[in-house]
Write a protein that holds these residues in place. Sequence first.
Motif, mmCIF file in Angstrom:
data_model
loop_
_atom_site.group_PDB
_atom_site.id
_atom_site.type_symbol
_atom_site.label_atom_id
_atom_site.label_comp_id
_atom_site.label_asym_id
_atom_site.label_seq_id
_atom_site.Cartn_x
_atom_site.Cartn_y
_atom_site.Cartn_z
ATOM 1 N N PHE A 1 20.645 8.642 -2.319
ATOM 2 C CA PHE A 1 19.719 9.420 -3.138
ATOM 3 C C PHE A 1 18.723 8.509 -3.855
ATOM 4 N N VAL A 2 19.203 7.388 -4.377
ATOM 5 C CA VAL A 2 18.317 6.464 -5.079
ATOM 6 C C VAL A 2 17.281 5.879 -4.128
ATOM 7 N N VAL A 3 17.719 5.511 -2.923
ATOM 8 C CA VAL A 3 16.793 4.972 -1.928
ATOM 9 C C VAL A 3 15.755 6.030 -1.535
ATOM 10 N N LEU A 4 16.204 7.277 -1.339
ATOM 11 C CA LEU A 4 15.276 8.360 -1.007
ATOM 12 C C LEU A 4 14.258 8.565 -2.122
ATOM 13 N N ALA A 5 14.700 8.440 -3.360
ATOM 14 C CA ALA A 5 13.776 8.593 -4.493
ATOM 15 C C ALA A 5 12.668 7.552 -4.425
ATOM 16 N N MET A 6 13.009 6.328 -4.017
ATOM 17 C CA MET A 6 11.995 5.283 -3.885
ATOM 18 C C MET A 6 10.984 5.639 -2.802
ATOM 19 N N GLY A 7 11.484 6.169 -1.657
ATOM 20 C CA GLY A 7 10.582 6.543 -0.585
ATOM 21 C C GLY A 7 9.687 7.710 -0.962
ATOM 22 N N ILE A 8 10.259 8.702 -1.634
ATOM 23 C CA ILE A 8 9.486 9.873 -2.066
ATOM 24 C C ILE A 8 8.360 9.462 -3.001
ATOM 25 N N ARG A 9 8.658 8.529 -3.884
ATOM 26 C CA ARG A 9 7.648 8.078 -4.843
ATOM 27 C C ARG A 9 6.545 7.278 -4.148
ATOM 28 N N ARG A 10 6.891 6.524 -3.118
ATOM 29 C CA ARG A 10 5.911 5.667 -2.449
ATOM 30 C C ARG A 10 4.964 6.462 -1.545
ATOM 31 N N PHE A 11 5.419 7.582 -0.974
ATOM 32 C CA PHE A 11 4.616 8.313 0.001
ATOM 33 C C PHE A 11 3.258 8.710 -0.580
ATOM 34 N N ARG A 12 2.214 8.477 0.224
ATOM 35 C CA ARG A 12 0.857 8.772 -0.214
ATOM 36 C C ARG A 12 -0.074 8.740 0.998
ATOM 37 N N VAL A 13 -0.966 9.694 1.084
ATOM 38 C CA VAL A 13 -1.972 9.714 2.153
ATOM 39 C C VAL A 13 -3.339 9.856 1.501
ATOM 40 N N GLU A 14 -4.184 8.851 1.699
ATOM 41 C CA GLU A 14 -5.545 8.883 1.168
ATOM 42 C C GLU A 14 -6.489 9.257 2.306
ATOM 43 N N ALA A 15 -7.243 10.328 2.095
ATOM 44 C CA ALA A 15 -8.120 10.854 3.147
ATOM 45 C C ALA A 15 -9.569 10.439 2.902
ATOM 46 N N PHE A 16 -10.170 9.855 3.937
ATOM 47 C CA PHE A 16 -11.587 9.515 3.919
ATOM 48 C C PHE A 16 -12.278 10.292 5.038
ATOM 49 N N LYS B 1 -13.617 9.517 7.899
ATOM 50 C CA LYS B 1 -13.292 9.242 9.297
ATOM 51 C C LYS B 1 -11.944 8.557 9.495
ATOM 52 N N HIS B 2 -11.161 8.391 8.424
ATOM 53 C CA HIS B 2 -9.860 7.764 8.585
ATOM 54 C C HIS B 2 -8.918 8.156 7.442
ATOM 55 N N LEU B 3 -7.647 7.881 7.649
ATOM 56 C CA LEU B 3 -6.616 8.109 6.642
ATOM 57 C C LEU B 3 -5.903 6.797 6.363
ATOM 58 N N ILE B 4 -5.552 6.566 5.111
ATOM 59 C CA ILE B 4 -4.687 5.448 4.752
ATOM 60 C C ILE B 4 -3.336 6.052 4.393
ATOM 61 N N ILE B 5 -2.313 5.738 5.212
ATOM 62 C CA ILE B 5 -0.998 6.367 5.073
ATOM 63 C C ILE B 5 -0.005 5.354 4.524
ATOM 64 N N HIS B 6 0.628 5.710 3.407
ATOM 65 C CA HIS B 6 1.705 4.913 2.822
ATOM 66 C C HIS B 6 3.009 5.675 3.068
ATOM 67 N N PRO B 7 3.729 5.373 4.164
ATOM 68 C CA PRO B 7 4.961 6.106 4.465
ATOM 69 C C PRO B 7 6.062 5.803 3.447
ATOM 70 N N TRP B 8 7.180 6.483 3.598
ATOM 71 C CA TRP B 8 8.295 6.272 2.671
ATOM 72 C C TRP B 8 8.758 4.818 2.662
ATOM 73 N N PHE B 9 8.968 4.245 3.856
ATOM 74 C CA PHE B 9 9.557 2.912 3.907
ATOM 75 C C PHE B 9 8.822 1.948 4.835
ATOM 76 N N ARG B 10 7.958 2.457 5.701
ATOM 77 C CA ARG B 10 7.267 1.568 6.627
ATOM 78 C C ARG B 10 5.994 0.999 5.999
ATOM 79 N N ALA B 11 5.359 0.092 6.736
ATOM 80 C CA ALA B 11 4.154 -0.553 6.229
ATOM 81 C C ALA B 11 2.991 0.438 6.179
ATOM 82 N N THR B 12 2.063 0.192 5.258
ATOM 83 C CA THR B 12 0.865 1.025 5.139
ATOM 84 C C THR B 12 0.056 0.948 6.433
ATOM 85 N N ARG B 13 -0.516 2.083 6.829
ATOM 86 C CA ARG B 13 -1.235 2.144 8.105
ATOM 87 C C ARG B 13 -2.565 2.845 7.915
ATOM 88 N N VAL B 14 -3.623 2.296 8.506
ATOM 89 C CA VAL B 14 -4.938 2.934 8.519
ATOM 90 C C VAL B 14 -5.096 3.634 9.864
#
Length: 316
Positions: free
Chosen positions: A103-118, A120-133
């Motif tokens: 549960f604690v680990v999931l809380a960290m992933g939930i807090r990190r998740f973020r998608v920034e929309a531009f 012509k592209h998206l910047i995706i911050h997944p729960w645990f993987r590296a940020t991806r454009v």
Amino acid sequence: MSFFAFPVAVAVLLSTVLPAIVGAAVRRSDRKGGAADGPTADTGALFVVMNRRWQSVLFRVLGIVFLMIGGFFTLVAVVESEQMDGPGPLISGAGITVAGALFVVLAMGIRRFRVEAFDKHLIIHPWFRATRVVAVTEIGSVRPSLNRYGGIDVRDVNGRMLFTATTISIGYDDVVAYLQERFPQQTIRSAVPGDVAPWEGATLRAEWLPLPRGRKGTVESGVLLTAGGVAGHMYTSELVNLLNHRIGIVESTSNPLVFLCWPDSASPTSLVWEATKDLPAESLALLADPMDNGAAAMLAGAELMDFAAWITALPR
């Protein structure tokens, strides 16, 4: 042992009740402008999709509570091991502790998740993987999600998951409008049983519905196939593999077993071969015991192509 089972019972109860409470609370908060405290435009993004702060707080609190309860039970089981009949209490305590850590680990992933929309592209911050454009042109599909809250699953052109946005996510309506503008040919919304029209042929009827998989009961896209008195539930992903000839046969998820297969997939010494040997090679046969009666339903030609198109378009 009943005392040790209490936290587990509480967890099961929460998993059932929380979705309804959460959905109602979020809708009420948004009507009052509660979502206004969400993302800002500091990065120059058109909008940001993210989980709500209380979601990570909830999982963190649950994790800490489970860690404390599990740690206490484990300590008691170790200290009182000589008076206990077996390792059951120790295993229960350790299991609750592991659940708390998850549960604690999931809380960290939930807090990190973020998608920034531009534009012509998206910047995706997944729960645990590296940020991806991700360029908009790399998005391959947008499908309804089958989680408890509904939402959308966004995948790239290779079928890999990019992100999931639920209906309670901050920015959900914005990302749906954003994707709908760029992919107008796709239907982007939450799907529930009844939203997808059944498919019906001369001898076979198919209905889409979510099916549980595994011990955890994770919900997955499924299909109910019926032909006369024969009925069987099968997973959509397995049917897609069957239609693409990656596998030769799919069996139902419950008894009595029902099979959907290509006639040439069976061994010449098997009952399946006996039941399908006179059918066209490029056809699908629905079989059930006793197989001496032959196929309960058969799909070929244009009907098979229509069935394949319906299966491929299902939410997954």
